[in-house]
Scaffold this motif. Sequence first.
Motif, PDB file in Angstrom:
ATOM      1  N   ASP A 186       0.858  -1.182   0.000  1.00  0.00           N
ATOM      2  CA  ASP A 186       0.000   0.000   0.000  1.00  0.00           C
ATOM      3  C   ASP A 186       0.893   1.230   0.000  1.00  0.00           C
ATOM      4  O   ASP A 186       2.125   1.117  -0.107  1.00  0.00           O
ATOM      5  CB  ASP A 186      -0.977   0.010   1.188  1.00  0.00           C
ATOM      6  CG  ASP A 186      -0.263  -0.101   2.526  1.00  0.00           C
ATOM      7  OD1 ASP A 186       0.883   0.410   2.636  1.00  0.00           O
ATOM      8  OD2 ASP A 186      -0.837  -0.673   3.471  1.00  0.00           O
ATOM      9  N   GLN A 187       0.303   2.408   0.129  1.00  0.00           N
ATOM     10  CA  GLN A 187       1.082   3.637   0.038  1.00  0.00           C
ATOM     11  C   GLN A 187       2.097   3.763   1.172  1.00  0.00           C
ATOM     12  O   GLN A 187       3.066   4.507   1.061  1.00  0.00           O
ATOM     13  CB  GLN A 187       0.146   4.847   0.037  1.00  0.00           C
ATOM     14  CG  GLN A 187      -0.740   4.916  -1.199  1.00  0.00           C
ATOM     15  CD  GLN A 187      -1.557   6.195  -1.265  1.00  0.00           C
ATOM     16  OE1 GLN A 187      -1.037   7.282  -1.035  1.00  0.00           O
ATOM     17  NE2 GLN A 187      -2.833   6.073  -1.579  1.00  0.00           N
ATOM     18  N   ARG A 188       1.866   3.035   2.255  1.00  0.00           N
ATOM     19  CA  ARG A 188       2.789   3.104   3.398  1.00  0.00           C
ATOM     20  C   ARG A 188       3.953   2.128   3.256  1.00  0.00           C
ATOM     21  O   ARG A 188       4.886   2.164   4.057  1.00  0.00           O
ATOM     22  CB  ARG A 188       2.030   2.812   4.687  1.00  0.00           C
ATOM     23  CG  ARG A 188       0.970   3.851   5.037  1.00  0.00           C
ATOM     24  CD  ARG A 188       0.082   3.364   6.154  1.00  0.00           C
ATOM     25  NE  ARG A 188      -0.672   2.179   5.758  1.00  0.00           N
ATOM     26  CZ  ARG A 188      -1.516   1.509   6.541  1.00  0.00           C
ATOM     27  NH1 ARG A 188      -1.692   1.900   7.794  1.00  0.00           N
ATOM     28  NH2 ARG A 188      -2.163   0.460   6.092  1.00  0.00           N
ATOM     29  N   SER A 189       3.877   1.246   2.275  1.00  0.00           N
ATOM     30  CA  SER A 189       4.930   0.228   2.153  1.00  0.00           C
ATOM     31  C   SER A 189       5.620   0.299   0.799  1.00  0.00           C
ATOM     32  O   SER A 189       5.941  -0.726   0.194  1.00  0.00           O
ATOM     33  CB  SER A 189       4.347  -1.169   2.379  1.00  0.00           C
ATOM     34  OG  SER A 189       3.278  -1.427   1.484  1.00  0.00           O
ATOM     35  N   ALA A 190       5.827   1.513   0.286  1.00  0.00           N
ATOM     36  CA  ALA A 190       6.492   1.687  -1.003  1.00  0.00           C
ATOM     37  C   ALA A 190       7.911   1.127  -0.978  1.00  0.00           C
ATOM     38  O   ALA A 190       8.405   0.614  -1.983  1.00  0.00           O
ATOM     39  CB  ALA A 190       6.512   3.159  -1.390  1.00  0.00           C
TER      40      ALA A 190
END
Length: 228
Positions: A186-190
């Motif tokens: 997700d956007q937190r785990s780029a």
Amino acid sequence: MAKPPSRRSNTQEIDRFLKQSRDITEFRRHQPRLLFAIDATASRQPTWDSACHLQGEMFRAASGIASLRVQLSYYRGFNDFFASPWLDDSKQLASTMARVQCEGGHTQIRRLLRHALQEHRQEPLRALVFIGDAVEESPDSLCQLAGECGILKLPLFMFQEGGEPQVEQCYRRMASLSRGGYARFDQRSASKLASLLGAVARYAAGGTAALEKQGGEGDKLLLDQLKR
């Protein structure tokens, strides 16, 4: 006043030119090829910039192992499907991606897989990387094509944005049938995605030996899936 006769190339110059052309062709034929495919429908717009940045990780990760050729492919809108020329320059690929605007539309994963198989039959691909968040086609038909990829030794590395369970089930099955790998982000785990993309690039360039040599977190995760 008459023009002087143009200088004609002698036989040695022609032979040298033809040899250089053959050498270039032979070099490019042995460069590992990776197809980088992205869902560019409207739901992906918020993270498209991240994807543009992360593609550079693939080139950097493969440097020092082999010169990697990458084709960017995406679908969007109504029946809009794009495949770039084969590129070995991350700046060219980034420039191509930067010009893309996501548009509403249905997924075209089946069309993408057929394109990949056609490319693979013409000249083998080492891997296909796919980043998406939805499936709006028959999972059975997608798994059938994924199975064909597995038979022809074209692994699919499916990266799912978000946590939709039905999408995960389909992506996991496709990865398994093709003998590739699956991961969710997700956007937190780029950073996790960047690590895994780098691992896929190393795998495409140098096989499992390159993953074992590097030994990073992404390499270990990928090796674990490939050994199942």
